[in-house]
Design an enzyme around this catalytic site. Structure first.
Site, PDB file in Angstrom:
ATOM      1  N   VAL A 131       0.849  -1.207   0.000  1.00  0.00           N
ATOM      2  CA  VAL A 131       0.000   0.000   0.000  1.00  0.00           C
ATOM      3  C   VAL A 131       0.873   1.241   0.000  1.00  0.00           C
ATOM      4  CG1 VAL A 131      -1.962   1.148   1.094  1.00  0.00           C
ATOM      5  CG2 VAL A 131      -1.480  -1.231   1.632  1.00  0.00           C
ATOM      6  N   LYS A 204      -6.485  -1.746  -1.339  1.00  0.00           N
ATOM      7  CA  LYS A 204      -5.566  -1.093  -0.406  1.00  0.00           C
ATOM      8  C   LYS A 204      -6.318  -0.621   0.837  1.00  0.00           C
ATOM      9  CE  LYS A 204      -2.542   0.283  -4.181  1.00  0.00           C
ATOM     10  NZ  LYS A 204      -2.370   1.351  -5.208  1.00  0.00           N
TER      11      LYS A 204
END
Lengths: 429, 429
Positions: A131, A204
């Protein structure tokens, strides 16, 4: 002493990892006494040019040359996607190897299983690179901010859509043209749907909100809306009204109930997130003690992603040196229901196309009035063919009221279409 | 099992720590099996109201009740200043206690000694709260970004001056008035010099650049200039030209040679640092792999600082649980000379007051021309009493050329004063 690493996959990120491990090996050896060395690299094609010259690294097409090599202590996975990455990672963990991965698809969907297998085998799985590319997000949320109950996450966490929206804003072009540019520059895939339809950002958000809210979040929990229906004119009207449009991933913990969404959103130009352009990513975090924080940086790319992967590798090497093997304990996850909160309040942007006839605006105003949705700003624009465009920014409405309005508007005579409805992010104090 | 903590000092930050430790004790117990408990608090006055109700915590005026209590494993220091904080911390370390401190003055000046004593005694000293309040900075620089050579640090790391400059910008008031406001609101001390003259920011820059550049930096290495000479008109002219003025702390590693400075700087409005207002802090970091990153949040205050202190405490509790006692190894520090690089190039803002006579501008232009300093923008403004004000923003100049220009300007007839010279931060790509 050498600390041997196996690398699964050698695309853009993998090649960055190979060169960055080499560049920092001396520094890590100085810090820890162990020199990290990429020993073996799993590839599909031994002859492909990968933009990196291999020195001592050995290329192989057989996974077992890494997964069953007893000298390899750390496995880095940069293949991406679910399979065969998942099988390889689980086998590496079961064979007592620590794993570092940049694979957001896999962690978003199978993270809990992978973490459980790691724990059972007393090894670590680290995924800072999954992420926000180079931006430290997982680390701060898991380590530095643990004294906080995190109540809000707001992120621009997909570089492709942010590039497209930035180009639409600066060049006054429509979505299709900006997408074509992104594809030409390699920022968007030939099938761009995972990015432009919001799925990548949602994956994410699953990872970030699982960590921040200490619970298990699933992809199906997230309301996802992409940016295909955002027009150049929406970008222009937003600009006139003092906003920029961003694909925003939002997670909120209302005392144990979560709301999770990915959707195009109007951000006030005075908000720090408004200035996150091009391929940059940013995450806004609100903690009960820390207040508002923002983390900003490059969300993708070979070296930025390698920065996060090799950062995780160095943490592992340090921890191994200190004789500490397991993942940090994170405590029990609390089950938190994901709800569609009717009382979540936002201002809303509406763009309506109407037949330009007397009384049409009055009937719209009446409809908003009877829904108790007061208007903050109204722009009226002429369009071709006897049509007018009406842009309305409301004061704060509940989600229920906003949806009710959209339904009611559809039934209005003289209304041609409700072309775009987006929430407006409040200015932070 | 309880993990007992001694707290030195119970002012604003200390009181925040007491209530935050209580609020998170259950969560930490769940994560680690150890419940952190503030056992004893050292204060000067037992009867003072501290805005927090003490429960089981015992107040004392005798340092030894903490420093020699064998049950106390962690000592938190929130007294501030050099002494007696330094003596207490060193004794705590020598008695085998881990230390968490928010004391930037002490870490900036005696950090190396304190870290050495900690290492000798196999205990940790953590100081995330010493820089940037709630913003994770020390953690990311020491952990997540270790795969990078950091080349640049740029920080707005003093809340008081940032509040004053923000007020000067939004209210069009002069320094003295904004300072009085800051004092009234408790954002500035009655003797504000450590903040407004740049010393506080310089201390934080010492800490950040020591970590980021892996060397030992001293306060005397930093060129420091405060904000007392910045006038409301500078703020206004900067605004006209597309900039905001911020007190910027800058550290740069030019391949082993450092430049370090704290000074008021013009920041382009499109730069993410331009939007860091009021009491917020931000740090921009450039790494060779990660590229540009920014960290933003509340730089001071009771709970934001407590967030960082208690975050460090939780890291310690986790590490103790995992049986890992020493600080993370950081490797050998490299000695890096701090230099006054003549070839560091910036655009510069000059505000000159001249006698408004024919030829005066020509002689200034000629002087800039013969120094090869080309002008990007010139504003000329009338002032009272036969004087005019000339504002010049140059193209990029070396530091040497900028200083040479200031010297030469002083000798010019018709020039009354060089009132303000500030560097201009470039737009990031």
């Amino acid at each position: 002493m050498d600390l041997e690493i196996g690398l699964l996959g050698c695309g853009t990120v993998g090649a960055g990892v190979v060169s960055l491990v080499r560049r920092r090996a001396g520094k890590v050896a100085d810090m820890t006494g162990s020199r990290p060395v990429v020993k073996t690299i799993l590839v599909r094609n031994l002859d492909k040019n990968r933009g990196v010259t291999f020195e001592h690294e050995r290329l192989t097409t057989r996974p077992d040359d890494i997964l069953r090599d007893e000298d390899i202590q750390i496995v880095i996975e940069t293949i991406g996607g679910i399979e065969p990455a998942k099988t390889y990672i689980l086998e590496a963990l079961r064979n007592g190897k620590h794993v570092v991965t940049a694979n957001k698809d896999l962690i978003a969907v199978h993270g809990p299983e992978i973490l459980r297998v790691a724990e059972e085998n007393h090894v670590s799985v680290l995924f800072e690179a999954a992420v926000g590319g180079a931006i430290p997000l997982v680390g701060p949320l898991k380590e530095n901010l643990t004294a906080n109950e995190v109540t809000d996450l707001k992120g621009i966490i997909n570089g492709t859509t942010n590039f497209i929206l930035s180009e639409m804003t600066s060049r006054h072009i429509d979505f299709e043209e900006a997408l074509a540019m992104a594809q030409e520059l390699g920022y968007a895939e030939s099938d761009p749907s995972s990015d432009v339809d919001g799925l990548d950002a949602a994956r994410k958000l699953v990872i970030l909100s699982s960590i921040a809210f200490q619970t298990e979040v699933h992809l199906t929990d997230i309301r996802i809306e992409g940016i295909r229906h955002v027009r150049a004119k929406d970008v222009r009207y937003a600009d006139e009204l003092g906003y920029v449009i961003k694909l925003l991933a939002v997670g909120r913990d209302h005392g144990g109930e979560l709301t999770l969404a990915v959707r195009p959103t109007l951000i006030p130009k005075v908000h720090p997130l408004a200035h996150v352009s091009d391929a940059y990513n940013a995450l806004y975090v609100r903690g009960d003690a820390a207040g508002d924080l923002m983390f900003f940086g490059r969300g993708a790319g070979s070296m930025p992603t390698a920065s996060a992967v090799v950062g995780d590798v160095i943490s592992l090497v340090r921890n191994l040196k200190l004789g500490y093997v397991a993942s940090s304990p994170n405590g029990t996850l609390t089950a938190k229901p994901v709800v569609d909160r009717e009382d979540d309040r936002y201002k809303y942007y509406f763009r309506l196309v109407v037949h330009d006839q007397p009384g049409v605006f009055a009937s719209i105003a009446q409809l908003f009035g009877s829904a108790h949705a007061s208007m903050e700003t109204v722009l009226q624009k002429r369009v071709d063919g006897g049509c007018a465009e009406i842009v309305i920014v409301t004061h704060e409405l509940s989600t229920t009221t906003a949806r009710h309005l959209v339904d009611e508007l559809q039934h209005l005579s003289h209304l041609q279409a409700v072309e775009c409805v987006m929430p407006v992010e409040p200015v932070t104090e």
